[in-house]
Design a protein around this motif. Structure first.
Motif, PDB file in Angstrom:
ATOM      1  N   PHE A 270      44.775   9.384 -11.998  1.00  0.00           N
ATOM      2  CA  PHE A 270      43.472   9.688 -11.422  1.00  0.00           C
ATOM      3  C   PHE A 270      43.622  10.626 -10.236  1.00  0.00           C
ATOM      4  CE2 PHE A 270      40.371   8.353  -8.054  1.00  0.00           C
ATOM      5  CZ  PHE A 270      39.291   9.048  -8.570  1.00  0.00           C
ATOM      6  N   ASP A 271      42.892  11.729 -10.302  1.00  0.00           N
ATOM      7  CA  ASP A 271      42.822  12.691  -9.210  1.00  0.00           C
ATOM      8  C   ASP A 271      41.515  13.451  -9.394  1.00  0.00           C
ATOM      9  OD1 ASP A 271      43.400  14.219  -7.009  1.00  0.00           O
ATOM     10  OD2 ASP A 271      45.372  14.865  -7.703  1.00  0.00           O
ATOM     11  N   THR A 272      41.255  14.443  -8.563  1.00  0.00           N
ATOM     12  CA  THR A 272      39.978  15.155  -8.626  1.00  0.00           C
ATOM     13  C   THR A 272      39.646  15.639 -10.031  1.00  0.00           C
ATOM     14  OG1 THR A 272      40.300  15.886  -6.350  1.00  0.00           O
ATOM     15  CG2 THR A 272      38.651  17.059  -7.655  1.00  0.00           C
ATOM     16  N   ALA A 273      40.610  16.250 -10.708  1.00  0.00           N
ATOM     17  CA  ALA A 273      40.366  16.830 -12.037  1.00  0.00           C
ATOM     18  C   ALA A 273      40.965  15.988 -13.157  1.00  0.00           C
ATOM     19  CB  ALA A 273      40.924  18.244 -12.093  1.00  0.00           C
ATOM     20  N   PHE A 274      41.530  14.836 -12.830  1.00  0.00           N
ATOM     21  CA  PHE A 274      42.190  14.013 -13.839  1.00  0.00           C
ATOM     22  C   PHE A 274      41.613  12.600 -13.841  1.00  0.00           C
ATOM     23  CE2 PHE A 274      45.482  17.172 -12.752  1.00  0.00           C
ATOM     24  CZ  PHE A 274      45.749  17.675 -14.014  1.00  0.00           C
ATOM     25  N   GLY A 275      41.840  11.917 -14.947  1.00  0.00           N
ATOM     26  CA  GLY A 275      41.390  10.534 -15.053  1.00  0.00           C
ATOM     27  C   GLY A 275      41.079  10.180 -16.489  1.00  0.00           C
ATOM     28  N   MET A 276      40.267   9.158 -16.656  1.00  0.00           N
ATOM     29  CA  MET A 276      39.789   8.778 -17.986  1.00  0.00           C
ATOM     30  C   MET A 276      38.563   9.625 -18.290  1.00  0.00           C
ATOM     31  SD  MET A 276      38.869   5.028 -19.473  1.00  0.00           S
ATOM     32  CE  MET A 276      37.952   4.830 -21.015  1.00  0.00           C
ATOM     33  N   MET A 277      38.708  10.533 -19.233  1.00  0.00           N
ATOM     34  CA  MET A 277      37.689  11.542 -19.495  1.00  0.00           C
ATOM     35  C   MET A 277      36.726  11.174 -20.617  1.00  0.00           C
ATOM     36  SD  MET A 277      38.106  13.949 -17.327  1.00  0.00           S
ATOM     37  CE  MET A 277      39.176  13.697 -15.927  1.00  0.00           C
ATOM     38  N   GLY A 278      37.104  10.265 -21.478  1.00  0.00           N
ATOM     39  CA  GLY A 278      36.217   9.934 -22.593  1.00  0.00           C
ATOM     40  C   GLY A 278      36.541   8.589 -23.205  1.00  0.00           C
ATOM     41  N   MET A 279      35.563   8.011 -23.876  1.00  0.00           N
ATOM     42  CA  MET A 279      35.790   6.795 -24.663  1.00  0.00           C
ATOM     43  C   MET A 279      34.879   6.846 -25.882  1.00  0.00           C
ATOM     44  SD  MET A 279      33.889   3.778 -22.483  1.00  0.00           S
ATOM     45  CE  MET A 279      32.194   3.957 -21.911  1.00  0.00           C
ATOM     46  N   ALA A 280      35.336   6.240 -26.941  1.00  0.00           N
ATOM     47  CA  ALA A 280      34.557   6.225 -28.184  1.00  0.00           C
ATOM     48  C   ALA A 280      34.838   4.923 -28.920  1.00  0.00           C
ATOM     49  CB  ALA A 280      34.913   7.425 -29.062  1.00  0.00           C
ATOM     50  N   PHE A 281      33.820   4.398 -29.544  1.00  0.00           N
ATOM     51  CA  PHE A 281      33.927   3.148 -30.294  1.00  0.00           C
ATOM     52  C   PHE A 281      33.753   3.455 -31.777  1.00  0.00           C
ATOM     53  CE2 PHE A 281      33.128   2.088 -26.010  1.00  0.00           C
ATOM     54  CZ  PHE A 281      33.732   0.866 -25.791  1.00  0.00           C
ATOM     55  N   GLY A 376      38.241  16.639 -22.532  1.00  0.00           N
ATOM     56  CA  GLY A 376      38.678  15.270 -22.756  1.00  0.00           C
ATOM     57  C   GLY A 376      37.675  14.344 -23.396  1.00  0.00           C
ATOM     58  N   GLN A 377      36.438  14.793 -23.597  1.00  0.00           N
ATOM     59  CA  GLN A 377      35.455  13.909 -24.223  1.00  0.00           C
ATOM     60  C   GLN A 377      35.796  13.677 -25.685  1.00  0.00           C
ATOM     61  OE1 GLN A 377      31.474  15.470 -24.446  1.00  0.00           O
ATOM     62  NE2 GLN A 377      30.542  13.482 -24.789  1.00  0.00           N
ATOM     63  N   ILE A 378      35.518  12.485 -26.183  1.00  0.00           N
ATOM     64  CA  ILE A 378      35.698  12.171 -27.604  1.00  0.00           C
ATOM     65  C   ILE A 378      34.410  11.543 -28.132  1.00  0.00           C
ATOM     66  CG2 ILE A 378      38.212  11.986 -27.662  1.00  0.00           C
ATOM     67  CD1 ILE A 378      37.969   9.001 -27.171  1.00  0.00           C
ATOM     68  N   LEU A 379      34.051  11.920 -29.363  1.00  0.00           N
ATOM     69  CA  LEU A 379      32.838  11.421 -30.016  1.00  0.00           C
ATOM     70  C   LEU A 379      33.118  11.233 -31.496  1.00  0.00           C
ATOM     71  CD1 LEU A 379      30.145  13.929 -28.634  1.00  0.00           C
ATOM     72  CD2 LEU A 379      30.351  11.532 -27.981  1.00  0.00           C
ATOM     73  N   PHE A 380      32.546  10.190 -32.078  1.00  0.00           N
ATOM     74  CA  PHE A 380      32.582  10.049 -33.532  1.00  0.00           C
ATOM     75  C   PHE A 380      31.351  10.742 -34.116  1.00  0.00           C
ATOM     76  CE2 PHE A 380      35.596   6.578 -32.810  1.00  0.00           C
ATOM     77  CZ  PHE A 380      36.497   6.814 -33.836  1.00  0.00           C
ATOM     78  N   GLY A 381      31.563  11.553 -35.146  1.00  0.00           N
ATOM     79  CA  GLY A 381      30.447  12.190 -35.820  1.00  0.00           C
ATOM     80  C   GLY A 381      29.567  11.145 -36.481  1.00  0.00           C
ATOM     81  N   PHE A 389      37.107  15.948 -30.612  1.00  0.00           N
ATOM     82  CA  PHE A 389      37.850  15.937 -29.356  1.00  0.00           C
ATOM     83  C   PHE A 389      37.666  17.289 -28.672  1.00  0.00           C
ATOM     84  CE2 PHE A 389      42.440  15.882 -27.512  1.00  0.00           C
ATOM     85  CZ  PHE A 389      41.951  15.554 -26.259  1.00  0.00           C
ATOM     86  N   MET A 390      37.060  17.274 -27.481  1.00  0.00           N
ATOM     87  CA  MET A 390      36.747  18.498 -26.757  1.00  0.00           C
ATOM     88  C   MET A 390      37.860  18.839 -25.769  1.00  0.00           C
ATOM     89  SD  MET A 390      34.068  17.668 -28.426  1.00  0.00           S
ATOM     90  CE  MET A 390      33.513  16.063 -27.887  1.00  0.00           C
ATOM     91  N   MET A 391      38.441  20.032 -25.920  1.00  0.00           N
ATOM     92  CA  MET A 391      39.580  20.435 -25.095  1.00  0.00           C
ATOM     93  C   MET A 391      39.322  21.788 -24.444  1.00  0.00           C
ATOM     94  SD  MET A 391      42.524  20.115 -23.749  1.00  0.00           S
ATOM     95  CE  MET A 391      42.867  18.510 -24.444  1.00  0.00           C
ATOM     96  N   GLY A 392      39.566  21.875 -23.127  1.00  0.00           N
ATOM     97  CA  GLY A 392      39.410  23.131 -22.408  1.00  0.00           C
ATOM     98  C   GLY A 392      40.586  24.067 -22.624  1.00  0.00           C
ATOM     99  N   PRO A 463      34.598  22.626 -22.304  1.00  0.00           N
ATOM    100  CA  PRO A 463      33.398  21.901 -22.752  1.00  0.00           C
ATOM    101  C   PRO A 463      33.225  20.605 -21.968  1.00  0.00           C
ATOM    102  CG  PRO A 463      35.154  21.797 -24.404  1.00  0.00           C
ATOM    103  CD  PRO A 463      35.594  22.765 -23.363  1.00  0.00           C
ATOM    104  N   TRP A 464      32.086  20.511 -21.273  1.00  0.00           N
ATOM    105  CA  TRP A 464      31.855  19.327 -20.452  1.00  0.00           C
ATOM    106  C   TRP A 464      30.565  18.639 -20.870  1.00  0.00           C
ATOM    107  CZ3 TRP A 464      34.937  16.324 -18.118  1.00  0.00           C
ATOM    108  CH2 TRP A 464      34.460  15.321 -17.261  1.00  0.00           C
ATOM    109  N   ARG A 465      30.710  17.702 -21.720  1.00  0.00           N
ATOM    110  CA  ARG A 465      29.690  16.833 -22.267  1.00  0.00           C
ATOM    111  C   ARG A 465      28.962  17.454 -23.455  1.00  0.00           C
ATOM    112  NH1 ARG A 465      33.292  14.109 -20.724  1.00  0.00           N
ATOM    113  NH2 ARG A 465      32.844  12.219 -19.579  1.00  0.00           N
ATOM    114  N   CYS A 466      29.256  16.850 -24.589  1.00  0.00           N
ATOM    115  CA  CYS A 466      28.676  17.242 -25.872  1.00  0.00           C
ATOM    116  C   CYS A 466      27.926  16.042 -26.438  1.00  0.00           C
ATOM    117  CB  CYS A 466      29.764  17.673 -26.857  1.00  0.00           C
ATOM    118  SG  CYS A 466      30.836  19.012 -26.263  1.00  0.00           S
TER     119      CYS A 466
END
Length: 697
Positions: A270-281, A376-381, A389-392, A463-466
């Protein structure tokens, strides 16, 4: 009398309900229509189309091989074949997920619903006209031969035929191939599909918020069981399960900070630009208990941080030449997707209130070249069940190593992974995958073998939030953070290239010192933003801006916001509402929207000094619950969009006098004034009406 009143109320609902619009520009192969540099030579399409000159030539050859014996019939069949070039081809050639050899032919003899197409198209009986003109005409390899099931599916092999050889009557023919335009479909009338232009939509008067929580969270995911619960996660790496109160109930969010659902802080850097970026069920979480976290790790502090470096010889990058970035060596920090399980902590996963922080499976690990731009966001279609998986682009000014346009790099990309099927070790090694997953068969690599198989879309900066539109899942919308000039919103489609680092939003981008100089001539068919804003619009004193993507609003709570894309900026100076006009056209306009906090907010809102704006702090993200209400996740707390009247905003669609404040067991979906419900609601209410009517028999 009570039964009659009940029927009346239900009929009231039926009168006001209508199906959500789902027509939108999309090609048969799920790609976005491309912009033509010159009109097609054979098919009458210019501007945007789903065909290039090669496909246009193939259609011409198919047309000539049909040897149509009547010029009048030929003039009708040519545009039918060319309809696959229409920007709405995916809609025209698919019914109930079943592909068709020809588009849905407009047939005015069928009952018509409210139509999003032009009046001319609605009243056209193109299907009958085609039958009358072509019924006795000889056609080689007719696309109108019936399938083995006698429907308008893929035709059986045929040589020379007439329509009357396959179909007993015009009615049979048009039942198989005809259709009407409605709010959720289009049909083909011999001309390119056109939609009504209703003019620029008038933006709502304002957005009313209520504060229901004080915590700061980066992610919110509605519980897959459909209840009023949702998961919230912090950047530090903790996940909580919360209860969402009724809108207007005066209650706060039920969340116990001292009792997280799972604590992953030992693994998360965890830091300013780091951490847990996404979760998906997992879509079947309520049965299988599978869930996933996307986070960053530090290989110097955690032994599980063991991924390959994304700066390597495959992408013409040498980590020894990059040097340190903010004191970190190349690929010291890595991005991870890991699988966890809620099984065993309760009788059923859906009732679990905690989970073990032990990894079940490592899905993905990759070292990052710099310390920024790693999404870092992850989403199930919602339709295909695959993980997106969104990657910069990995960081560095202007993407200096051109990762986002490099087909061998996963940086600056959106990936699409199959987590339900795992390849063998030998198959995994052959594809040089970055973890334990498999590749969906219809990923773009099936058409472009130069692409890494994981890639779904390219040319993203960060990509920041899809989000997927809950009423129209083919609208996969992402906000992409700009560099110095423009913040953008994109509709993501299969194989789409969104321009970075050749373009920043709609503007050409040039970085003279980049390792791989980029020019616009290298990029074919870039997809430009549907909306966005210049940096000068936001935070003028500092000139800084960073977009935060949101959702298309589908709740009944604020009917004046329905169908608008809500998004904001990290620095909380503005919230925007984007609208599509004509509806389903792919043409969007956007405007800032005033926002304030209701005086009856469960938690009192503070204001920005010298302003009436609520002091949101930094807007990290947006969330959506199972009722489709939208939430703002900010550094100062959790806010929900509520009824506009609670902030004295006027909304002509809100029936203030008849809508009582819901009690603890009420649902916003109970009100008769609701418009635009899910299709399931239409079916449910129709069924209730039928049951009540039968009770009187």
């Amino acid at each position: 009398m009570g039964g009659v009143l009940a029927i009346g109320l239900l009929l009231c609902s039926l009168v006001l309900l209508f199906d959500p619009s789902v027509s939108h520009p999309l090609c048969i192969d799920s790609r976005a229509p491309s912009t033509l540099s010159t009109p097609l030579k054979f098919c009458s399409y210019n501007g945007t189309a789903c065909c290039n000159s090669t496909v246009d030539s193939q259609i011409q050859k198919q047309f000539l091989s049909m040897n149509i014996s009547s010029s009048a019939c030929a003039s009708l069949l040519k545009p039918v074949l060319c309809a696959r070039c229409d920007p709405f081809a995916a809609e025209l050639f698919t019914v109930a997920s079943v592909p068709r050899p020809v588009p849905i032919l407009c047939n005015s003899t069928l009952p018509s619903a409210n139509s999003s197409q032009s009046l001319i198209q609605v009243t056209s009986d193109f299907c009958s006209n085609l039958w009358d003109t072509c019924e006795n005409v000889s056609i080689s390899n007719s696309p109108f031969a019936p399938s083995l099931q006698g429907q308008a599916g893929i035709p059986v092999n045929s040589t020379v035929s007439e329509l009357t050889q396959f179909w007993q009557s015009k009615a049979d023919f048009c039942n198989a191939f005809g259709g009407v335009s409605s709010d959720d479909s289009v049909c083909f009338d011999g001309e390119p599909v056109k939609l009504n232009d209703t003019g620029t939509p008038i933006p709502p008067h304002g957005l009313c918020l209520e504060k229901i929580g004080n915590g700061s969270y980066l992610n919110m995911v509605a519980h897959p069981d459909g209840s009023n619960r949702a998961f919230f996660s912090s950047q530090e790496g903790k996940v909580w399960l919360a209860t969402i109160p009724e809108e207007g109930s005066g209650e706060v969010m039920g969340l116990d900070e001292s009792s997280p659902f799972v604590d992953l802080t030992d693994a998360v850097h965890f830091d300013t630009a780091f951490g847990m970026m996404g979760m998906a069920f997992h879509p079947n979480f309520a049965e299988n208990g599978r869930f996933f976290a996307s986070f960053n790790c530090d290989k110097e502090k955690w032994p599980g941080c063991t991924g390959r470096c994304s700066c390597n010889s495959d992408v013409n990058c040498d980590p020894s030449k990059i040097g340190s970035d903010n004191g970190a060596q190349p690929c010291q920090y890595q991005t991870v997707i890991a699988e966890y399980s809620a099984n065993g902590s309760a009788s059923q996963p859906s009732s679990a209130t905690n989970a073990r922080p032990t990894e079940v499976r490592r899905i993905f690990t990759m070292g990052l070249p710099f310390t920024g731009h790693h999404g870092g966001q992850i989403l199930f279609g919602p339709e295909d069940g695959y993980l997106y998986f969104m990657m910069g682009d990995g960081g560095g000014t202007g993407d200096p190593y051109n990762f986002s346009q490099n087909k061998n790099s996963l940086l600056g990309k959106i990936m699409r992974l199959d987590l339900d099927n795992v390849l063998s070790a030998s198959e995994n090694d052959k594809l040089a995958l970055w973890g334990n997953y498999s590749i969906p068969k219809d990923n773009p690599v099936s058409e472009d073998p130069e692409l890494r198989p994981e890639i779904w879309a390219t040319g993203l900066r960060n990509p920041w939030r899809c989000s997927f539109d809950s009423e129209n899942p083919s609208y996969f919308i992402c906000a992409d953070v700009g560099q110095d000039l423009y913040e953008e919103v994109d509709v993501i489609t299969k194989g789409g290239n969104y321009g970075w680092n050749v373009y920043e939003g709609p503007y050409p981008f040039n970085l003279p010192n980049s390792t791989s100089k980029n020019t616009s001539t290298k990029l074919t068919d870039p997809i430009f933003p549907i909306m966005g804003y210049n940096h000068s619009v936001v935070n003028k004193n500092e000139g800084s801006a960073s977009i935060t993507g949101g959702y298309i609003y589908r709740s009944a709570t604020d009917p004046c916001m329905y169908g608008r894309y809500v998004y904001g900026d990290l620095y909380a100076g503005a919230i925007w509402a984007g609208s599509e006009d004509p509806e389903n056209s792919g043409n969007f306009s956007t405007s800032k929207i005033p926002f304030s906090c209701g005086r009856d907010s469960p938690i009192a809102c503070t204001s920005v000094p010298g302003s009436s704006l609520p002091a949101l702090g930094y807007v990290f993200s947006f969330g959506e619950d199972n009722r489709k209400d939208i939430f703002v996740l900010s550094s100062s707390g959790v806010y929900r969009i509520v009824r506009p009247s609670r902030c004295n905003y006027t909304c002509s669609k809100e029936n203030v006098t008849s809508v009582a404040t819901p009690g603890p067991s009420a649902s916003p979906n109970d009100a008769c004034w609701i418009s635009n419900p899910p299709k399931s609601a239409v079916f449910l209410i129709s069924s209730l009406v039928l049951l009540l009517l039968l009770s009187f028999v």
